[in-house]
Scaffold this motif. Structure first.
Motif, mmCIF file in Angstrom:
data_model
loop_
_atom_site.group_PDB
_atom_site.id
_atom_site.type_symbol
_atom_site.label_atom_id
_atom_site.label_comp_id
_atom_site.label_asym_id
_atom_site.label_seq_id
_atom_site.Cartn_x
_atom_site.Cartn_y
_atom_site.Cartn_z
ATOM 1 N N ASP A 1 6.114 11.521 5.400
ATOM 2 C CA ASP A 1 4.743 11.106 5.105
ATOM 3 C C ASP A 1 4.448 9.732 5.688
ATOM 4 O O ASP A 1 3.344 9.468 6.118
ATOM 5 N N GLU B 1 9.950 1.356 -6.909
ATOM 6 C CA GLU B 1 10.075 1.388 -5.451
ATOM 7 C C GLU B 1 9.966 -0.024 -4.881
ATOM 8 O O GLU B 1 10.739 -0.417 -4.011
ATOM 9 N N ARG C 1 10.442 9.898 -0.068
ATOM 10 C CA ARG C 1 9.118 9.994 0.557
ATOM 11 C C ARG C 1 9.197 9.636 2.035
ATOM 12 O O ARG C 1 8.554 10.259 2.864
ATOM 13 N N HIS D 1 13.392 7.549 -4.872
ATOM 14 C CA HIS D 1 12.054 8.136 -4.716
ATOM 15 C C HIS D 1 11.385 7.638 -3.437
ATOM 16 O O HIS D 1 10.811 8.431 -2.684
ATOM 17 N N SER D 2 11.428 6.338 -3.202
ATOM 18 C CA SER D 2 10.773 5.823 -1.994
ATOM 19 C C SER D 2 11.472 6.321 -0.745
ATOM 20 O O SER D 2 10.822 6.672 0.234
ATOM 21 N N ASP E 1 0.820 -1.209 0.000
ATOM 22 C CA ASP E 1 0.000 0.000 0.000
ATOM 23 C C ASP E 1 0.856 1.262 0.000
ATOM 24 O O ASP E 1 0.433 2.310 -0.497
ATOM 25 N N ALA E 2 2.064 1.178 0.558
ATOM 26 C CA ALA E 2 2.917 2.358 0.711
ATOM 27 C C ALA E 2 3.705 2.701 -0.553
ATOM 28 O O ALA E 2 3.980 3.869 -0.805
ATOM 29 N N VAL E 3 4.067 1.697 -1.350
ATOM 30 C CA VAL E 3 4.865 1.996 -2.539
ATOM 31 C C VAL E 3 3.978 2.569 -3.634
ATOM 32 O O VAL E 3 2.794 2.238 -3.725
ATOM 33 N N GLU E 4 4.572 3.441 -4.446
ATOM 34 C CA GLU E 4 3.791 4.087 -5.510
ATOM 35 C C GLU E 4 4.165 3.603 -6.907
ATOM 36 O O GLU E 4 3.396 3.793 -7.831
ATOM 37 N N THR E 5 5.354 3.023 -7.060
ATOM 38 C CA THR E 5 5.784 2.593 -8.388
ATOM 39 C C THR E 5 6.399 1.196 -8.320
ATOM 40 O O THR E 5 6.810 0.731 -7.252
#
Length: 188
Positions: free
Chosen positions: A152, A59, A147, A143-144, A52-56
């Motif tokens: 966040d 990551e 963040r 990127h990860s 749920d936390a990763v966006e790509t």
């Protein structure tokens, strides 16, 4: 299935490293705290909280490649050995009759803290090399971590980074490794 897709991604990444004696398989555990773990025999467990936390994909690839790095460096076997030695130590000092869950929990705590920062850096280095080979850059890793550093997810990732360097320290280390190895920090 989700696990089949994760296993396929791990296999794609692993093909860029040295031959592994393991047939890696990724399992998803329902748990809110983001975490990933390498288990003896080639199993990688990722939590639903991590997914749920990763966006790509990149990551997620960094996390899976990091766990592959632990296999490559045989860290999971060292952890298992330390856990077994700790259990034997408890038995030797007369605490062997503690409830099994207490011994397992204490052994697990020792084992997780036993992953030294050097082992974590080595696993990150390995992960970065696999990412560079797969994607031509290491952007997902930075990127990860950026963040995480922004805060966040700082409360959410407490379990994951407990035995890892803090997010800002780790990001600095990843960028230092990238410079040392001539890796490409940005990309799609």
């Amino acid at each position: 299935s989700r696990e089949a897709q994760l296993t396929a991604l791990a296999a794609r990444l692993a093909q860029h490293g040295p031959a592994s004696p393991y047939d890696h398989r990724v399992y998803v555990m329902r748990e809110d705290a983001p975490n990933a773990l390498a288990f003896p025999g080639g199993a990688i467990v990722v939590t639903s909280g991590l997914l749920d936390a990763v966006e790509t994909e990149n990551e997620l690839a960094f996390v899976l490649a990091h766990e592959l790095g632990h296999f490559h460096n045989r860290d999971h076997l060292v952890m298992l050995g330390r856990s077994a030695l700790f259990s034997l130590f408890l038995a030797g000092i007369g605490l062997g009759d503690l409830p099994v869950n207490t011994v397992v929990e204490a052994s697990g705590d020792l084992a997780s803290s036993a992953y030294s920062r050097d082992q974590e850096r080595a696993a990150d280095r390995f992960a970065l090399q696999l990412m560079q080979a797969e994607y031509g850059h290491i952007a997902g890793a930075t990127h990860s971590l950026a963040r995480l550093t922004a805060g966040d997810l700082s409360d959410l990732v407490g379990g994951y980074i407990g035995s890892h360097p803090g997010p800002s320290e780790r990001m600095g280390e990843v960028l230092r490794i990238a410079r040392e190895e001539g890796l490409t920090p940005a990309g799609e």
